[in-house]
Design a protein around this motif. Structure first.
Motif, PDB file in Angstrom:
ATOM      1  N   ILE A 148       4.061  24.270 -77.167  1.00 57.72           N
ATOM      2  CA  ILE A 148       5.476  24.339 -77.548  1.00 57.72           C
ATOM      3  C   ILE A 148       5.682  25.371 -78.651  1.00 57.72           C
ATOM      4  O   ILE A 148       6.616  26.179 -78.611  1.00 57.72           O
ATOM      5  CB  ILE A 148       5.973  22.955 -78.002  1.00 57.72           C
ATOM      6  CG1 ILE A 148       5.861  21.957 -76.849  1.00 57.72           C
ATOM      7  CG2 ILE A 148       7.394  23.037 -78.529  1.00 57.72           C
ATOM      8  CD1 ILE A 148       6.010  20.506 -77.267  1.00 57.72           C
ATOM      9  N   PHE A 149       4.784  25.346 -79.635  1.00 61.92           N
ATOM     10  CA  PHE A 149       4.932  26.246 -80.788  1.00 61.92           C
ATOM     11  C   PHE A 149       4.909  27.708 -80.359  1.00 61.92           C
ATOM     12  O   PHE A 149       5.615  28.532 -80.945  1.00 61.92           O
ATOM     13  CB  PHE A 149       3.833  25.958 -81.819  1.00 61.92           C
ATOM     14  CG  PHE A 149       4.136  26.517 -83.178  1.00 61.92           C
ATOM     15  CD1 PHE A 149       5.015  25.867 -84.028  1.00 61.92           C
ATOM     16  CD2 PHE A 149       3.532  27.682 -83.621  1.00 61.92           C
ATOM     17  CE1 PHE A 149       5.299  26.368 -85.286  1.00 61.92           C
ATOM     18  CE2 PHE A 149       3.802  28.196 -84.886  1.00 61.92           C
ATOM     19  CZ  PHE A 149       4.686  27.529 -85.720  1.00 61.92           C
TER      20      PHE A 149
ATOM     21  N   GLY B 244       1.605  25.674 -85.553  1.00 67.85           N
ATOM     22  CA  GLY B 244       1.631  24.547 -84.642  1.00 67.85           C
ATOM     23  C   GLY B 244       2.474  23.371 -85.082  1.00 67.85           C
ATOM     24  O   GLY B 244       2.579  22.380 -84.357  1.00 67.85           O
ATOM     25  N   ARG B 245       3.102  23.448 -86.270  1.00 71.94           N
ATOM     26  CA  ARG B 245       3.832  22.297 -86.808  1.00 71.94           C
ATOM     27  C   ARG B 245       5.259  22.597 -87.277  1.00 71.94           C
ATOM     28  O   ARG B 245       6.172  21.854 -86.950  1.00 71.94           O
ATOM     29  CB  ARG B 245       3.075  21.685 -87.998  1.00 71.94           C
ATOM     30  CG  ARG B 245       1.713  21.146 -87.698  1.00 71.94           C
ATOM     31  CD  ARG B 245       1.827  19.842 -86.944  1.00 71.94           C
ATOM     32  NE  ARG B 245       0.548  19.176 -86.831  1.00 71.94           N
ATOM     33  CZ  ARG B 245      -0.300  19.350 -85.828  1.00 71.94           C
ATOM     34  NH1 ARG B 245      -0.016  20.194 -84.882  1.00 71.94           N
ATOM     35  NH2 ARG B 245      -1.425  18.686 -85.768  1.00 71.94           N
TER      36      ARG B 245
ATOM     37  N   TRP C 258      12.341  24.168 -87.026  1.00 70.83           N
ATOM     38  CA  TRP C 258      11.646  23.433 -85.968  1.00 70.83           C
ATOM     39  C   TRP C 258      10.489  22.673 -86.593  1.00 70.83           C
ATOM     40  O   TRP C 258       9.732  23.241 -87.374  1.00 70.83           O
ATOM     41  CB  TRP C 258      11.090  24.405 -84.931  1.00 70.83           C
ATOM     42  CG  TRP C 258      12.162  25.078 -84.140  1.00 70.83           C
ATOM     43  CD1 TRP C 258      12.844  26.211 -84.470  1.00 70.83           C
ATOM     44  CD2 TRP C 258      12.679  24.651 -82.890  1.00 70.83           C
ATOM     45  NE1 TRP C 258      13.757  26.505 -83.500  1.00 70.83           N
ATOM     46  CE2 TRP C 258      13.674  25.570 -82.515  1.00 70.83           C
ATOM     47  CE3 TRP C 258      12.397  23.582 -82.046  1.00 70.83           C
ATOM     48  CZ2 TRP C 258      14.385  25.441 -81.328  1.00 70.83           C
ATOM     49  CZ3 TRP C 258      13.104  23.462 -80.869  1.00 70.83           C
ATOM     50  CH2 TRP C 258      14.089  24.381 -80.523  1.00 70.83           C
ATOM     51  N   GLU C 259      10.367  21.403 -86.230  1.00 71.44           N
ATOM     52  CA  GLU C 259       9.247  20.594 -86.695  1.00 71.44           C
ATOM     53  C   GLU C 259       8.632  19.895 -85.484  1.00 71.44           C
ATOM     54  O   GLU C 259       9.344  19.244 -84.709  1.00 71.44           O
ATOM     55  CB  GLU C 259       9.710  19.568 -87.719  1.00 71.44           C
ATOM     56  CG  GLU C 259       8.575  18.765 -88.304  1.00 71.44           C
ATOM     57  CD  GLU C 259       9.033  17.839 -89.424  1.00 71.44           C
ATOM     58  OE1 GLU C 259       8.156  17.187 -90.011  1.00 71.44           O
ATOM     59  OE2 GLU C 259      10.242  17.755 -89.701  1.00 71.44           O
TER      60      GLU C 259
ATOM     61  N   THR D 158      11.731  18.251 -83.465  1.00 69.90           N
ATOM     62  CA  THR D 158      13.015  18.147 -84.161  1.00 69.90           C
ATOM     63  C   THR D 158      13.515  19.547 -84.458  1.00 69.90           C
ATOM     64  O   THR D 158      12.798  20.367 -85.029  1.00 69.90           O
ATOM     65  CB  THR D 158      12.880  17.350 -85.472  1.00 69.90           C
ATOM     66  OG1 THR D 158      12.340  16.058 -85.173  1.00 69.90           O
ATOM     67  CG2 THR D 158      14.229  17.193 -86.167  1.00 69.90           C
ATOM     68  N   HIS D 159      14.753  19.795 -84.041  1.00 70.28           N
ATOM     69  CA  HIS D 159      15.397  21.100 -84.228  1.00 70.28           C
ATOM     70  C   HIS D 159      16.589  20.875 -85.159  1.00 70.28           C
ATOM     71  O   HIS D 159      17.426  20.008 -84.897  1.00 70.28           O
ATOM     72  CB  HIS D 159      15.852  21.623 -82.869  1.00 70.28           C
ATOM     73  CG  HIS D 159      16.441  22.984 -82.870  1.00 70.28           C
ATOM     74  ND1 HIS D 159      16.201  23.927 -83.840  1.00 70.28           N
ATOM     75  CD2 HIS D 159      17.283  23.574 -81.982  1.00 70.28           C
ATOM     76  CE1 HIS D 159      16.857  25.032 -83.555  1.00 70.28           C
ATOM     77  NE2 HIS D 159      17.528  24.836 -82.431  1.00 70.28           N
ATOM     78  N   THR D 160      16.654  21.640 -86.255  1.00 67.30           N
ATOM     79  CA  THR D 160      17.693  21.436 -87.267  1.00 67.30           C
ATOM     80  C   THR D 160      18.391  22.751 -87.584  1.00 67.30           C
ATOM     81  O   THR D 160      17.746  23.801 -87.691  1.00 67.30           O
ATOM     82  CB  THR D 160      17.074  20.868 -88.567  1.00 67.30           C
ATOM     83  OG1 THR D 160      16.377  19.661 -88.254  1.00 67.30           O
ATOM     84  CG2 THR D 160      18.132  20.591 -89.618  1.00 67.30           C
TER      85      THR D 160
END
Length: 146
Positions: A20-21, A75-76, A96-97, A109-111
């Motif tokens: 994903i990252f 990656g995080r 992004w987390e 989590t997208h903020t």
């Protein structure tokens, strides 16, 4: 902090955080999953690797944005502040987390945070960036990696 100015969405995705990252950290891949339909293209070879990196994105309206990386953990976590090309950041931030939940499963989590945005000309667009739009990005991202 005004909670109306910080919106987020969270989704569990059936893929490893490292997979994903790569889609998030490579600006050339971002238009594939952008739920705001705001990103047109980015030149290849701009993969983010550290705080302080700057990547450039062409928007669907033809404008260019420099994106200043302000948080990075491989990656995080990845967060950046956009600016008009050659200008300082305008005061909003995309973040992004990724939280690994086990083999091949990740909570993402997208903020979007515009609490520091001072350019009133950008407020309408910022208000239009809702948690539904962020969730759309997560859905599109999941469709690419699952």
């Amino acid at each position: 902090m005004d909670t109306d100015q910080v919106v987020s969405a969270r989704r569990e995705i059936d893929a490893g955080a490292e997979v994903i990252f790569e889609f998030i950290a490579d600006p050339a891949r971002q238009p594939e999953w952008d739920g705001n339909d705001n990103l047109a293209e980015a030149a290849p070879g701009q993969r983010v690797r550290a705080v302080g990196d700057v990547f450039t994105m062409r928007l669907t309206n033809g404008g260019l944005r420099d994106n200043h990386v302000v948080e990075f953990e491989e990656g995080r976590v990845l967060a950046w502040q956009p600016s008009d090309q050659g200008s300082p950041p305008a005061g909003h931030r995309w973040r992004w987390e990724l939280e690994p939940l086990g083999p091949g499963r990740t909570a993402v989590t997208h903020t979007y945070d515009w609490t520091q945005l001072t350019d009133e000309g950008r407020f309408a667009r910022a208000r239009a960036t809702t948690s539904d739009r962020l969730a759309a990005s997560l859905e599109r991202l999941a469709a690419r990696v699952e």
